[in-house]
Scaffold this active site. Structure first.
Site, PDB file in Angstrom:
ATOM      1  N   ASP A 158       0.855  -1.175   0.000  1.00 27.95           N
ATOM      2  CA  ASP A 158       0.000   0.000   0.000  1.00 27.95           C
ATOM      3  C   ASP A 158       0.898   1.233   0.000  1.00 27.95           C
ATOM      4  OD1 ASP A 158      -2.916   1.020   0.562  1.00 27.95           O
ATOM      5  OD2 ASP A 158      -1.622   2.143   1.918  1.00 27.95           O
ATOM      6  N   ILE A 159       0.605   2.185  -0.884  1.00 28.79           N
ATOM      7  CA  ILE A 159       1.388   3.409  -0.965  1.00 28.79           C
ATOM      8  C   ILE A 159       1.089   4.253   0.271  1.00 28.79           C
ATOM      9  CG2 ILE A 159       1.885   5.498  -2.290  1.00 28.79           C
ATOM     10  CD1 ILE A 159       0.858   3.973  -4.787  1.00 28.79           C
ATOM     11  N   GLU A 187      -4.802   2.269  -3.974  1.00 33.77           N
ATOM     12  CA  GLU A 187      -3.349   2.353  -4.040  1.00 33.77           C
ATOM     13  C   GLU A 187      -2.691   1.085  -3.507  1.00 33.77           C
ATOM     14  OE1 GLU A 187      -4.596   4.239  -0.129  1.00 33.77           O
ATOM     15  OE2 GLU A 187      -5.316   4.328  -2.161  1.00 33.77           O
TER      16      GLU A 187
END
Length: 163
Positions: free
Chosen positions: A30-31, A73
């Site tokens: 996950d960003i 994301e």
């Protein structure tokens, strides 16, 4: 790859790992602070960041691994024939690569702006009694949640409860 392909592949890889008793690991990435990036630089910058990071993931994985966007994301890497030690190394290779690269944005009337991004990673392995590939992804997601809660930009391994 997209989510539909991911769903097909996780089922197939799960069945193969069960049948042949091979290890199977899943990484969920996950960003970190993606909403902040979108809010500060716009959705086009967010889209560029997704493309940039997906390219870095693809450059970091092995030919036999499968990378796909999970949603928003989040990305998934399915790592066939991979136990936890190797999956941890893979996760750290991806995380380090993303942290060490910068995304350059060109904006109208301004110089290029460099953005640094990081990812948090949750890793899980197929365990005895795990009923599906979806459960394996759920375990990786739980580990990802712990990575986010413990400060981001790190890899956390899911530990199955023992009976």
């Amino acid at each position: 790859y997209n989510r539909r392909y991911l769903d097909q592949r996780i089922s197939a890889e799960y069945a193969s790992a069960r049948r042949y008793r091979h290890p199977l690991s899943v990484l969920m990435l996950d960003i970190d602070h993606f909403k902040r990036l979108n809010d500060a630089h716009g959705h086009q910058a967010g889209d560029l960041a997704l493309q940039f990071i997906s390219g870095l993931i693809l450059d970091s994985i092995r030919e036999t691994d499968i990378a796909a966007r999970y949603g928003g994301e989040e990305f998934i890497v399915i790592a066939p024939n991979t136990g936890i030690p190797e999956a941890r190394k893979l996760a750290e290779r991806i995380r380090d690569r993303i942290e060490s690269h910068e995304l350059r944005l060109a904006t109208a009337g301004q110089d290029h702006q460099a953005l640094h991004t990081t990812v948090s990673v949750g890793v899980a392995r197929l365990a005895d009694g795990m009923p599906s590939g979806e459960q394996l992804i759920k375990c990786a997601d739980e580990a990802l949640y712990r990575a986010k809660q413990s400060g981001r930009n790190r890899t956390v391994i899911h530990h199955q409860a023992t009976a």
